[in-house]
Design a protein around this motif. Structure first.
Motif, PDB file in Angstrom:
ATOM      1  N   LEU A   4      37.360  -2.023   2.875  1.00 42.11           N
ATOM      2  CA  LEU A   4      38.701  -1.035   2.686  1.00 42.11           C
ATOM      3  C   LEU A   4      39.727  -2.532   2.312  1.00 42.11           C
ATOM      4  CD1 LEU A   4      41.202  -0.722   5.083  1.00 42.11           C
ATOM      5  CD2 LEU A   4      41.123  -2.098   6.434  1.00 42.11           C
ATOM      6  N   ILE A   5      40.250  -2.157   1.358  1.00 41.64           N
ATOM      7  CA  ILE A   5      41.638  -2.526   0.451  1.00 41.64           C
ATOM      8  C   ILE A   5      42.787  -2.896   1.339  1.00 41.64           C
ATOM      9  CG2 ILE A   5      42.136  -3.031  -1.587  1.00 41.64           C
ATOM     10  CD1 ILE A   5      39.712  -2.038  -2.958  1.00 41.64           C
ATOM     11  N   THR A   6      43.596  -4.468   1.215  1.00 41.15           N
ATOM     12  CA  THR A   6      44.710  -3.890   2.164  1.00 41.15           C
ATOM     13  C   THR A   6      45.405  -5.340   1.320  1.00 41.15           C
ATOM     14  OG1 THR A   6      46.270  -4.872   4.643  1.00 41.15           O
ATOM     15  CG2 THR A   6      44.302  -6.236   3.899  1.00 41.15           C
ATOM     16  N   ARG A   7      46.949  -5.359   0.983  1.00 41.93           N
ATOM     17  CA  ARG A   7      47.785  -6.018   0.524  1.00 41.93           C
ATOM     18  C   ARG A   7      47.899  -7.363   2.211  1.00 41.93           C
ATOM     19  NH1 ARG A   7      49.207  -2.212  -0.424  1.00 41.93           N
ATOM     20  NH2 ARG A   7      49.310  -0.724  -3.134  1.00 41.93           N
ATOM     21  N   LEU A   8      48.286  -8.185   1.518  1.00 41.98           N
ATOM     22  CA  LEU A   8      48.012  -9.160   1.988  1.00 41.98           C
ATOM     23  C   LEU A   8      49.111 -10.458   1.679  1.00 41.98           C
ATOM     24  CD1 LEU A   8      45.272 -10.824   3.921  1.00 41.98           C
ATOM     25  CD2 LEU A   8      46.251  -8.757   4.620  1.00 41.98           C
ATOM     26  N   ASP A   9      50.091 -10.819   2.836  1.00 44.55           N
ATOM     27  CA  ASP A   9      51.043 -11.863   1.613  1.00 44.55           C
ATOM     28  C   ASP A   9      49.754 -13.643   1.871  1.00 44.55           C
ATOM     29  OD1 ASP A   9      50.598 -14.357   4.432  1.00 44.55           O
ATOM     30  OD2 ASP A   9      52.563 -12.704   4.596  1.00 44.55           O
ATOM     31  N   HIS A  13      46.782 -14.996   4.035  1.00 42.75           N
ATOM     32  CA  HIS A  13      45.682 -15.036   3.316  1.00 42.75           C
ATOM     33  C   HIS A  13      45.443 -16.541   3.707  1.00 42.75           C
ATOM     34  CE1 HIS A  13      41.934 -15.599   0.461  1.00 42.75           C
ATOM     35  NE2 HIS A  13      41.574 -14.292   1.232  1.00 42.75           N
ATOM     36  N   ALA A  14      46.072 -17.800   3.554  1.00 44.83           N
ATOM     37  CA  ALA A  14      45.731 -18.946   4.229  1.00 44.83           C
ATOM     38  C   ALA A  14      45.420 -19.336   5.082  1.00 44.83           C
ATOM     39  CB  ALA A  14      46.597 -19.270   3.103  1.00 44.83           C
ATOM     40  N   ARG A  15      46.347 -18.906   6.133  1.00 42.14           N
ATOM     41  CA  ARG A  15      45.904 -18.840   7.643  1.00 42.14           C
ATOM     42  C   ARG A  15      44.323 -17.952   7.599  1.00 42.14           C
ATOM     43  NH1 ARG A  15      51.371 -16.728   8.520  1.00 42.14           N
ATOM     44  NH2 ARG A  15      50.155 -15.603  10.523  1.00 42.14           N
ATOM     45  N   LEU A  16      44.199 -16.887   7.073  1.00 42.98           N
ATOM     46  CA  LEU A  16      42.667 -16.307   7.837  1.00 42.98           C
ATOM     47  C   LEU A  16      41.772 -17.383   7.052  1.00 42.98           C
ATOM     48  CD1 LEU A  16      43.629 -13.059   7.300  1.00 42.98           C
ATOM     49  CD2 LEU A  16      42.728 -13.632   9.048  1.00 42.98           C
ATOM     50  N   ALA A  18      41.904 -20.252   6.435  1.00 44.66           N
ATOM     51  CA  ALA A  18      41.266 -21.639   7.193  1.00 44.66           C
ATOM     52  C   ALA A  18      40.673 -21.037   8.659  1.00 44.66           C
ATOM     53  CB  ALA A  18      42.608 -22.354   7.003  1.00 44.66           C
ATOM     54  N   ARG A  19      41.355 -20.425   9.101  1.00 48.49           N
ATOM     55  CA  ARG A  19      40.167 -20.406  10.803  1.00 48.49           C
ATOM     56  C   ARG A  19      39.068 -19.850  10.326  1.00 48.49           C
ATOM     57  NH1 ARG A  19      42.706 -17.532  15.262  1.00 48.49           N
ATOM     58  NH2 ARG A  19      40.828 -16.707  16.725  1.00 48.49           N
ATOM     59  N   ALA A  20      38.820 -18.711   9.288  1.00 47.42           N
ATOM     60  CA  ALA A  20      37.850 -18.953   9.562  1.00 47.42           C
ATOM     61  C   ALA A  20      36.641 -19.616   9.113  1.00 47.42           C
ATOM     62  CB  ALA A  20      37.800 -16.952   7.410  1.00 47.42           C
ATOM     63  N   ALA A  21      37.390 -20.786   8.113  1.00 49.36           N
ATOM     64  CA  ALA A  21      36.194 -22.253   7.345  1.00 49.36           C
ATOM     65  C   ALA A  21      35.950 -22.817   8.896  1.00 49.36           C
ATOM     66  CB  ALA A  21      37.353 -22.911   6.874  1.00 49.36           C
ATOM     67  N   ALA A  22      36.994 -23.118   9.434  1.00 50.64           N
ATOM     68  CA  ALA A  22      37.212 -23.522  11.240  1.00 50.64           C
ATOM     69  C   ALA A  22      36.591 -23.247  12.150  1.00 50.64           C
ATOM     70  CB  ALA A  22      38.784 -23.947  11.694  1.00 50.64           C
ATOM     71  N   GLU A  23      36.211 -22.184  11.631  1.00 53.64           N
ATOM     72  CA  GLU A  23      34.825 -21.363  12.718  1.00 53.64           C
ATOM     73  C   GLU A  23      33.555 -21.102  12.183  1.00 53.64           C
ATOM     74  OE1 GLU A  23      36.401 -17.695  14.373  1.00 53.64           O
ATOM     75  OE2 GLU A  23      38.508 -18.812  15.027  1.00 53.64           O
ATOM     76  N   GLY A  24      33.363 -21.325  10.828  1.00 55.33           N
ATOM     77  CA  GLY A  24      32.513 -21.679  10.313  1.00 55.33           C
ATOM     78  C   GLY A  24      32.029 -19.867   9.930  1.00 55.33           C
TER      79      GLY A  24
END
Length: 97
Positions: A4-9, A13-16, A18-24
């Motif tokens: 799935l290709i989607t456009r994010l501001d 994207h930065a919040r996603l 950071a959250r992914a990194a925080a959750e490992g």
């Protein structure tokens, strides 16, 4: 498996990221879990969402099961006044509106 290709501001994207990194985990895994949750046939209430988030972050605390269930009288005695702090917090929140 589909892509799935989607456009994010940039901010989202930065919040996603950071959250992914925080959750490992990867951004992809985070997005797949979010999309799975919102398309699930199971009704996910706010409490379940918070509980799942707390579990993922390691903050979910589940008290151990008591050896003996207290009597109604004992439960009432040890919880006297416990609702007061919740009521006070609600009053503070409502006053800020």
């Amino acid at each position: 498996m589909r892509q799935l290709i989607t456009r994010l501001d940039d901010e989202l994207h930065a919040r996603l990221k950071a959250r992914a990194a925080a959750e490992g985990r990867s951004v992809n895994a985070l997005v797949v879990d979010a999309l799975t949750a919102v398309t699930s046939d199971v009704d996910i209430s706010g409490g379940e969402v918070l509980r799942a988030a707390a579990a993922r972050s390691g903050l979910l605390v589940v008290p151990s099961r008591p050896n003996k269930v207290p009597s109604r009288r004992t439960a009432a005695r040890v919880t006297v006044g416990a609702g007061r702090s919740v009521s006070e917090a609600l009053n503070v929140e409502r006053a800020g509106r």
